[in-house]
Design a protein around this motif. Sequence first.
Motif, PDB file in Angstrom:
ATOM      1  N   THR A 100       0.830  -1.199   0.000  1.00 31.71           N
ATOM      2  CA  THR A 100       0.000   0.000   0.000  1.00 31.71           C
ATOM      3  C   THR A 100       0.868   1.254   0.000  1.00 31.71           C
ATOM      4  O   THR A 100       0.585   2.212  -0.725  1.00 31.71           O
ATOM      5  CB  THR A 100      -0.942   0.004   1.217  1.00 31.71           C
ATOM      6  OG1 THR A 100      -1.740  -1.174   1.186  1.00 31.71           O
ATOM      7  CG2 THR A 100      -1.839   1.219   1.219  1.00 31.71           C
ATOM      8  N   ALA A 102      -6.757   3.749   0.872  1.00 33.99           N
ATOM      9  CA  ALA A 102      -5.369   3.321   1.016  1.00 33.99           C
ATOM     10  C   ALA A 102      -4.705   4.027   2.186  1.00 33.99           C
ATOM     11  O   ALA A 102      -3.964   3.407   2.961  1.00 33.99           O
ATOM     12  CB  ALA A 102      -4.609   3.593  -0.275  1.00 33.99           C
ATOM     13  N   LYS A 147      -5.675   2.485   5.518  1.00 34.22           N
ATOM     14  CA  LYS A 147      -5.005   1.225   5.835  1.00 34.22           C
ATOM     15  C   LYS A 147      -3.641   1.443   6.488  1.00 34.22           C
ATOM     16  O   LYS A 147      -3.184   0.602   7.263  1.00 34.22           O
ATOM     17  CB  LYS A 147      -4.806   0.376   4.578  1.00 34.22           C
ATOM     18  CG  LYS A 147      -6.058  -0.301   4.094  1.00 34.22           C
ATOM     19  CD  LYS A 147      -5.800  -1.138   2.876  1.00 34.22           C
ATOM     20  CE  LYS A 147      -4.904  -2.315   3.209  1.00 34.22           C
ATOM     21  NZ  LYS A 147      -4.739  -3.245   2.072  1.00 34.22           N
TER      22      LYS A 147
END
Length: 60
Positions: free
Chosen positions: A22, A46, A49
């Motif tokens: 990521t 993203a 995360k």
Amino acid sequence: MAKVKVTLIHSVAHRQPTQRKTIQALGLGKINSSNILPDNAATRGAIFKVAHLVSVEEVK
């Protein structure tokens, strides 16, 4: 369209492989590297995360 500046503030060493990927997908490599990205749902997901590894600023 709004943009966000994402900066890597913590190392990805000893992190899960999905978090490392990521960070790569966000265009970040080394600590203190930053990238300006469009502010959309995919980018926000993203960032969510790996929120504990990055800092986010809004760019006008």
